[in-house]
Scaffold this active site. Structure first.
Site, PDB file in Angstrom:
ATOM      1  NE  ARG A  61      -9.161-103.950 -12.647  1.00 45.59           N
ATOM      2  CZ  ARG A  61      -9.688-103.992 -13.853  1.00 45.59           C
ATOM      3  NH1 ARG A  61      -8.969-104.409 -14.881  1.00 45.59           N
ATOM      4  NH2 ARG A  61     -10.936-103.621 -14.063  1.00 45.59           N
ATOM      5  CE  LYS A 201     -10.542-107.166  -9.266  1.00 46.59           C
ATOM      6  NZ  LYS A 201     -11.663-108.002  -8.765  1.00 46.59           N
ATOM      7  CG  HIS A 220     -15.540-109.585 -10.739  1.00 47.12           C
ATOM      8  ND1 HIS A 220     -15.842-108.530 -11.554  1.00 47.12           N
ATOM      9  CD2 HIS A 220     -14.871-109.056  -9.681  1.00 47.12           C
ATOM     10  CE1 HIS A 220     -15.392-107.404 -11.025  1.00 47.12           C
ATOM     11  NE2 HIS A 220     -14.797-107.700  -9.891  1.00 47.12           N
ATOM     12  CB  SER A 238     -16.458-100.625 -11.322  1.00 50.90           C
ATOM     13  OG  SER A 238     -16.184 -99.543 -10.481  1.00 50.90           O
ATOM     14  CE  LYS A 242     -18.776-106.549  -8.047  1.00 45.07           C
ATOM     15  NZ  LYS A 242     -17.455-106.599  -7.400  1.00 45.07           N
ATOM     16  CB  THR A 243     -18.993-102.932  -2.295  1.00 46.88           C
ATOM     17  OG1 THR A 243     -17.953-103.537  -3.065  1.00 46.88           O
ATOM     18  CG2 THR A 243     -18.508-102.777  -0.865  1.00 46.88           C
ATOM     19  CG  ASP A 257     -14.059-107.750  -6.047  1.00 47.45           C
ATOM     20  OD1 ASP A 257     -14.951-107.376  -6.828  1.00 47.45           O
ATOM     21  OD2 ASP A 257     -12.856-107.727  -6.333  1.00 47.45           O
ATOM     22  NE  ARG A 323     -11.748 -99.177  -6.556  1.00 41.39           N
ATOM     23  CZ  ARG A 323     -12.560-100.165  -6.910  1.00 41.39           C
ATOM     24  NH1 ARG A 323     -13.036-100.997  -5.996  1.00 41.39           N
ATOM     25  NH2 ARG A 323     -12.923-100.310  -8.173  1.00 41.39           N
TER      26      ARG A 323
END
Length: 537
Positions: A61, A201, A220, A238, A242-243, A257, A323
């Site tokens: 981003r 986003k 988030h 990141s 988390k994932t 997410d 990704r």
């Protein structure tokens, strides 16, 4: 103009101001979007069936290129310290130039939902220049039933034209890349970046603006639910896990997410997952690995063999931020509704590369708010261009780039919800032990999973705790299946004086970072700051 696909003919492209388009393709599904992307030479098919695309110079981003229109509705509601300003006239000129740039092009449109709870969702219509971008956003957001499209009217419209280059002098922006949001006109313009995550986003930012007024906390975070209906939220930046940690075979994945927490419980904003796939392996993350190598999945910047089309997930030649975007139902135990009840546990994930934080800590409500507003993790060499050694990252609410409102708005909402539902809060460190990055080692994933399981099943609540002398939170003294010394970070370092210096330094970083929030929080939250309780060695 040629038009194909299913659409609401009474609310077409002309409503956005388009004219003289070569063609417009409405709500195409996976197979025709593959055909368009390949015919346009936008991407390649790799072994397993995924579509692999490159995003050029932008492999992530561009938060410094995001702007919000400042008008009578937003002047006093936007967090202007972190959001760039555009005047209504500047946005109007930008919009006019976007429409001019689109003339003669074929565009792809997806009519989608942001939010699994019908009461709070927004209808997002997304126009894209690229077929693979259309497939990406179709995968990441929630896809309406085909029967709903004929009467679909959008609440918000996004136009993504990567080939458009903004003029900083003409448009009042920073560079040729622009993400411009007009909350009053309910419109987003994205130009100069091929990175598809900007679209995803932008929808998240929009929900972050509208939902707090409806007493819904936009977050988030990842979320999952146990067999007994116990819900867990995972906040983290990141690289914190988390994932990975939310994709637990023993729990149902709600989403990886973005979520909302409102009067009816927790709901996913999305219909897909967007996983980092650098060093992805079948052994470590079998479900994500399987989802990544399927038809309908979109890969960004993944390097593959030109002859065999086999992906090399270890190769970061284009970027560390490779990704994989895939539908949520590619994860076998994912929720089909995207909704669950009230949370029982909130987990703040950090990857402490300084190696001084314990692997898990129990937080009081005040400490939870302190760490939520701090949003700490640490970046290490290799994760960003030019980054050497360890660099702390404080991203308030674990998502500063996506916050249109002041962080205190979200902090107060979360505090109210945690208090009302008596939620247990934890800090889980997936970073380094036995030394900082480059000396120590990454916290074993087996240890992290054991501690997390004990927190979520309630058994850790009954453990004996000690107070950490640097950070002040409660740390379990022992747990079956975890080497005892790992729960005492200083015991894992050979050089105890260096540990003390490093821990004190991190405490100071926390304190300095929090100065910006001290006037926006109550005394008990200010008192929850880390403070060294032992004499210097």
């Amino acid at each position: 103009m040629k038009e194909t696909g299913l659409r609401n003919s009474a609310h077409g492209a002309d409503q956005f101001g388009f004219s003289d388009l070569a063609a417009i393709h409405w709500n195409l599904t996976e197979a025709p979007l593959y055909e368009h992307a390949l015919a346009n030479r936008e991407a390649h098919v790799v072994q397993g069936g995924a579509l692999c695309a490159e995003t050029g110079i932008h492999t992530g981003r561009s938060p410094k290129d995001k702007f919000v229109v400042c008008d009578e509705h937003t002047e006093k509601t936007i967090w202007w310290e972190r959001n760039g300003k555009l005047t209504p006239a500047q946005f109007e000129l930008l919009h006019k130039d976007f429409l001019e740039h689109a003339k003669g092009k074929q565009l792809y449109v997806q009519d989608l939902y942001g939010g699994a709870d019908p009461k709070y969702r927004i209808k997002a219509r997304v126009f894209t220049e690229l077929a693979w971008h259309s497939l990406f956003i179709r995968t990441l957001l929630i896809r309406p039933d085909r029967s709903e499209i004929s009467h679909y009217v959008p609440d918000f419209t996004i136009l993504c034209l990567p080939s458009f280059k903004a003029d900083p002098k003409r448009h009042g922006v920073r560079s040729q890349t622009v993400i411009a949001i007009d909350f009053t006109r309910r419109m987003i313009l994205i130009g100069g970046s091929y990175y598809a995550g900007e679209m995803k986003k932008s929808v998240f930012t929009t929900l972050n603006y509208y939902l707090p007024a409806e007493s819904v906390m936009p977050m988030h975070c990842a979320a999952n639910v146990g067999r007994d209906g116990d819900v867990a939220l995972f906040f983290g930046l990141s690289g914190t896990g988390k994932t990975t940690l939310s994709a637990d075979p023993n729990r149902t994945l709600i989403g990886d997410d973005e979520h909302g927490w409102g009067p009816n419980g927790v709901f996913n904003f999305e219909g897909g997952c967007y996983a980092k796939c650098i060093k992805l392996s079948k052994e470590a993350e079998p479900e994500i690995h399987a989802a990544t190598l399927r038809f309908g999945t979109i890969l960004e910047n993944v390097i593959f063999d030109s002859e065999t089309r086999i992906c090399d997930f270890d190769d970061d030649g284009k970027t560390e931020n490779t990704r994989s975007a895939y539908p949520l139902d590619y994860i076998p135990n994912a929720s089909r509704t995207g909704r669950a009840g009230m949370p029982n546990n909130v987990v703040f994930l950090t990857a402490d590369a300084y190696g001084v934080m314990p692997p898990i800590a129990k937080l009081t409500p005040a400490q939870a708010m302190y760490h939520f507003l701090s949003g700490y993790t640490a970046k290490v060499a290799g994760t960003e261009k030019g980054l050497v050694g360890v660099q702390p990252e404080f991203s308030t609410c674990f998502g500063a780039p996506f916050l249109p409102r002041h962080p205190s708005v979200y902090g107060n909402l979360l505090r109210e919800l945690i208090g009302a539902h008596e939620v247990d809060c934890w800090l889980l460190n997936t970073g380094w032990t036995a030394g900082k990055y480059g000396v120590g080692r990454r916290m074993p994933i087996k240890v992290t999973r054991t501690l997390l399981a004990a927190a979520l099943n309630g058994s850790l609540r009954n453990a004996k705790f000690r107070t950490d002398p640097y950070f002040g939170f409660s740390v379990p003294t022992q747990l079956a299946g975890v080497e005892p010394h790992l729960l005492y970070p200083h015991k894992t370092w050979q050089n105890k004086a260096e540990f003390d210096d490093t821990a004190r330094s991190l405490v100071t970083m926390f304190q300095n970072n929090f100065v910006a929030f001290e006037n926006h929080v109550d005394a008990d939250i200010r008192a929850a700051a880390p403070e060294v309780q032992i004499a210097a060695e």
